[in-house]
Scaffold this active site. Structure first.
Site, PDB file in Angstrom:
ATOM      1  N   PRO A  22       0.870  -1.271   0.068  1.00 51.72           N
ATOM      2  CA  PRO A  22      -0.155   0.037   0.230  1.00 51.72           C
ATOM      3  C   PRO A  22       0.880   1.221   0.021  1.00 51.72           C
ATOM      4  CG  PRO A  22      -0.119  -1.259   2.334  1.00 51.72           C
ATOM      5  CD  PRO A  22       0.673  -2.058   1.257  1.00 51.72           C
ATOM      6  N   HIS A  23       0.193   2.167  -0.822  1.00 47.54           N
ATOM      7  CA  HIS A  23       0.826   3.537  -0.790  1.00 47.54           C
ATOM      8  C   HIS A  23      -0.104   4.219  -1.336  1.00 47.54           C
ATOM      9  CE1 HIS A  23       1.582   1.596  -4.524  1.00 47.54           C
ATOM     10  NE2 HIS A  23       1.863   2.540  -5.180  1.00 47.54           N
ATOM     11  N   GLY A  24       0.291   5.942  -1.043  1.00 48.07           N
ATOM     12  CA  GLY A  24      -0.883   6.814  -1.247  1.00 48.07           C
ATOM     13  C   GLY A  24      -1.019   7.248  -2.769  1.00 48.07           C
TER      14      GLY A  24
END
Length: 144
Positions: free
Chosen positions: A61-63
């Site tokens: 997960p990353h923005g």
């Protein structure tokens, strides 16, 4: 560039929801001054548009790109959930949260992808008994 320290690596015997995993990833990144608490919203927004499940039990997960102002420094969080995380119907065991300043996340992503491309390496990561052992196996993501 040291994006990972032993304090950013955790192992849980149980599982978690995807939402809880995103929150924990954010909390670890906040604790080392890499992101603001708002980063979790950017992670959730990305999952709405495209799943960050990569296969081999790995989610990264990353923005979203719009979240650049929530990123203060490049860093990783690594959490192994031995009970698994239901990631849109897939089973994630490793949840590696990524915060990258500028384009640094691309470099970090490629190092993680290489680490998880070999089933033997993934088996070693899954067999690590302690967060320190797991960190030692992952420490090469810091090189560069």
């Amino acid at each position: 560039m040291s994006v990972l320290t032993p304090a950013q690596v955790r192992i849980h015997p149980g599982g978690a929801t995807r939402d809880d995993a995103l929150q924990e990833a954010t909390d670890i990144l906040v604790s080392v001054g890499a992101v603001t608490p708002a980063y979790v919203d950017a992670m959730r927004a990305r999952e709405e548009t495209v799943s960050t499940f990569m296969g081999n039990g790995l989610a990264i997960p990353h923005g979203t790109n719009e979240a650049k102002d929530a990123i203060l420094a490049s860093a990783l969080s690594v959490v192994r959930y031995d009970g698994g995380v239901d990631w849109d119907g897939e089973r994630a065991t490793f949840v590696i949260g990524i915060a990258g300043v500028g384009d640094e996340h691309l470099e970090i992503l490629s190092r993680i992808a290489i680490l998880f491309s070999e089933e033997d390496d993934v088996a070693k990561l899954a067999a690590a008994q302690t967060p320190e052992e797991l960190y030692a196996l992952l420490a090469e993501v810091n090189e560069g």
